[in-house]
Design an enzyme around this catalytic site. Sequence first.
Site, PDB file in Angstrom:
ATOM      1  N   CYS A  19       0.834  -1.200   0.000  1.00 24.82           N
ATOM      2  CA  CYS A  19       0.000   0.000   0.000  1.00 24.82           C
ATOM      3  C   CYS A  19       0.875   1.259   0.000  1.00 24.82           C
ATOM      4  O   CYS A  19       1.536   1.554  -0.989  1.00 24.82           O
ATOM      5  CB  CYS A  19      -0.992  -0.038   1.162  1.00 24.82           C
ATOM      6  N   GLU A  55      -1.851  -8.721   4.023  1.00 20.69           N
ATOM      7  CA  GLU A  55      -1.815  -9.186   5.427  1.00 20.69           C
ATOM      8  C   GLU A  55      -3.209  -9.435   5.975  1.00 20.69           C
ATOM      9  O   GLU A  55      -3.371 -10.110   7.003  1.00 20.69           O
ATOM     10  CB  GLU A  55      -1.067  -8.173   6.313  1.00 20.69           C
ATOM     11  N   HIS A  68      -3.844  -4.994   0.529  1.00 22.10           N
ATOM     12  CA  HIS A  68      -3.366  -5.409   1.851  1.00 22.10           C
ATOM     13  C   HIS A  68      -3.369  -6.937   1.972  1.00 22.10           C
ATOM     14  O   HIS A  68      -4.336  -7.535   2.447  1.00 22.10           O
ATOM     15  CB  HIS A  68      -4.234  -4.778   2.950  1.00 22.10           C
TER      16      HIS A  68
END
Length: 227
Positions: free
Chosen positions: A110, A212, A210
Amino acid sequence: MRPLIGISTYRELAQWGTWHVPAVLLPASYADAVAQAGGEPVLLPTGAVSAEVVARLDGLVVAGGADVDPARYGQPAGPHTAVVRPERDESELVALEAALDRDLPLLAICRGMQLLNVALGGDLLQHLPDVEGAGTHDPGPGLYEQREVRTEPGTRLHRLLGPTAPVACHHHQAIDRIAPGLTPTAWAEDGVVEGVEAAGRRFCLGVQWHPEEGTDHRLFAAHVAAC
């Protein structure tokens, strides 16, 4: 031994218990994703990152966060670029330069992808909603827009994720002029660049989404494997 993976951090005013003080912090999902992929996460405190510290690492993850200061790419701040962290920019640029100099495996996420582009000479679109035809990439505080990205055949992202992949987005800025040395390799349905790679390096990958978040940690697994 598990490879040491440095992860950049936020420096924000935070509150817990009876304390309300400046803190170095990071969403736990980053460290969890690195650990689950077989790496040993090492948090790099904003304001205290040096090339010597990076030299002890096996890989680097540059996390998401506030907008990059537009002064870094020669632009005045637009009306929607209101939250910048110059100290964090400085720390992460030191880490990025050291990682690139050593060809450490690098995963930029990001804001991290945006800063990588700026570090190598590119610039940014400061507010996607101002761009005609751009869809929603930031649905609001604490929320992620579920989008599908298309990857370029023959690239690392294509090999890792296939021709398309669902992703979780939360960004109001994006890459505009792509830096020399970086190649766009993934796009959202509206044409916004969502992934970049650097050829000729062990592992240098930036994604605007993202990874994660959720349970698909293939990018982290590939990054740790490269380390």
